[in-house]
Design an enzyme around this catalytic site. Structure first.
Site, PDB file in Angstrom:
ATOM      1  CG  HIS A  78      -0.181  -0.019   2.925  1.00 19.59           C
ATOM      2  ND1 HIS A  78      -0.445  -1.721   3.226  1.00 19.59           N
ATOM      3  CD2 HIS A  78       0.246   0.927   3.008  1.00 19.59           C
ATOM      4  CE1 HIS A  78       0.403  -0.770   4.342  1.00 19.59           C
ATOM      5  NE2 HIS A  78       0.706   0.203   4.263  1.00 19.59           N
TER       6      HIS A  78
HETATM    7  C1  T46 Z   1       3.611   1.053   6.589  1.00 20.45           C
HETATM    8  C2  T46 Z   1       4.864  -0.150   7.440  1.00 20.45           C
HETATM    9  C3  T46 Z   1       6.150  -0.184   7.911  1.00 20.45           C
HETATM   10  C4  T46 Z   1      -3.571  -0.388  13.568  1.00 20.45           C
HETATM   11  O1  T46 Z   1      -4.644  -0.444  14.200  1.00 20.45           O
HETATM   12  N1  T46 Z   1      -3.357   0.614  14.074  1.00 20.45           N
HETATM   13  C5  T46 Z   1      -1.598   1.405  13.113  1.00 20.45           C
HETATM   14  O2  T46 Z   1      -1.697   1.982  13.836  1.00 20.45           O
HETATM   15  C6  T46 Z   1      -1.163   0.577  12.275  1.00 20.45           C
HETATM   16  C7  T46 Z   1      -0.718   0.719  11.955  1.00 20.45           C
HETATM   17  C8  T46 Z   1      -2.207  -0.644  12.234  1.00 20.45           C
HETATM   18  N2  T46 Z   1      -3.493  -1.311  12.519  1.00 20.45           N
HETATM   19  C9  T46 Z   1      -3.794  -2.377  12.142  1.00 20.45           C
HETATM   20  C10 T46 Z   1      -4.899  -2.153  11.087  1.00 20.45           C
HETATM   21  C11 T46 Z   1      -4.699  -3.738  10.739  1.00 20.45           C
HETATM   22  O3  T46 Z   1      -5.532  -3.918  11.035  1.00 20.45           O
HETATM   23  O4  T46 Z   1      -3.275  -3.200  12.523  1.00 20.45           O
HETATM   24  C12 T46 Z   1      -3.309  -4.547  11.301  1.00 20.45           C
HETATM   25  C13 T46 Z   1      -2.282  -4.604  10.678  1.00 20.45           C
HETATM   26  O5  T46 Z   1      -1.867  -3.593   9.644  1.00 20.45           O
HETATM   27  P1  T46 Z   1      -0.912  -2.793   8.346  1.00 20.45           P
HETATM   28  O6  T46 Z   1      -2.029  -3.460   7.619  1.00 20.45           O
HETATM   29  O7  T46 Z   1      -1.408  -1.438   7.989  1.00 20.45           O
HETATM   30  O8  T46 Z   1       0.294  -3.856   8.644  1.00 20.45           O
HETATM   31  P2  T46 Z   1       1.548  -3.367   7.520  1.00 20.45           P
HETATM   32  O9  T46 Z   1       2.127  -4.512   8.087  1.00 20.45           O
HETATM   33  O10 T46 Z   1       1.063  -3.910   6.050  1.00 20.45           O
HETATM   34  O11 T46 Z   1       2.093  -1.896   6.933  1.00 20.45           O
HETATM   35  C14 T46 Z   1       2.688  -1.813   8.383  1.00 20.45           C
HETATM   36  C15 T46 Z   1       1.687   0.055   8.485  1.00 20.45           C
HETATM   37  O12 T46 Z   1       0.418  -0.065   8.011  1.00 20.45           O
HETATM   38  C16 T46 Z   1       2.187   1.000   7.099  1.00 20.45           C
HETATM   39  O13 T46 Z   1       2.034   2.161   6.499  1.00 20.45           O
HETATM   40  O14 T46 Z   1       4.317   1.694   6.043  1.00 20.45           O
HETATM   41  O15 T46 Z   1       4.010  -1.237   8.363  1.00 20.45           O
END
Ligand code: T46
Length: 134
Positions: free
Chosen positions: A49
């Site tokens: 993303h």
């Molecule tokens: C990035 C990389 C390095 C939350 O509830 N609060 C938060 O602050 C975040 C970031 C996520 N979440 C929840 C949303 C999803 O259910 O945690 C779950 C996993 O999140 P996400 O799919 O966004 O995680 P990654 O590992 O794909 O990516 C994250 C960041 O979103 C992104 O900006 O740069 O870590």
């Protein structure tokens, strides 16, 4: 590409090491949120993303991980494996994280609170927006 490595000062003495992170000092924005990624399953990837406006600084405080980055025009690969090095990701950078070591812990500092509406999860939409923005 609006991506930069930031060298962080490692303070140390006989008892061990310490890295300090301070908003608008060695971290070039107001820190609004801190989270960490851990226990990533082997052979999986994360990310896929971009963010419309969010800026972040990512640090591999343990282990290593690779980032595949894309600003809609060019691509680059970055390995993070050093707790004294941060990766500054500006907005509108598509990221994929892969090759996590089992022990990898990524600490992320962000300039905004969590907002699902800030995410672009469709690569074609991201590329169109990135190219329209120039
Ligand atoms: C990035 C990389 C390095 C939350 O509830 N609060 C938060 O602050 C975040 C970031 C996520 N979440 C929840 C949303 C999803 O259910 O945690 C779950 C996993 O999140 P996400 O799919 O966004 O995680 P990654 O590992 O794909 O990516 C994250 C960041 O979103 C992104 O900006 O740069 O870590």
């Amino acid at each position: 590409m609006n991506v930069k490595r930031i060298q962080l000062q490692m303070h140390g003495d006989v008892s061990g090491m310490l890295v300090a992170l301070e908003g608008n000092k060695n971290v070039p924005f107001d820190i609004k949120r801190v989270y960490y990624l851990l226990k990533t399953k082997p052979d999986t990837h994360r990310g896929l993303h971009a963010h419309r406006t969010l800026k972040q600084l990512v640090i591999a405080v343990r282990g290593s991980v690779k980032f595949s980055l894309d600003d809609g025009f060019e691509q680059m690969e970055v390995t993070l494996d050093n707790p004294a090095q941060g990766l500054l990701l500006d907005s509108m950078i598509w990221r994929k994280m892969y090759d996590f070591t089992e022990d990898c812990v990524l600490v992320v500092l962000a300039d905004q609170l969590y907002d699902p509406a800030d995410y672009i999860r469709d690569y074609a939409e991201f590329r169109r927006l990135a190219r329209d923005g120039r």
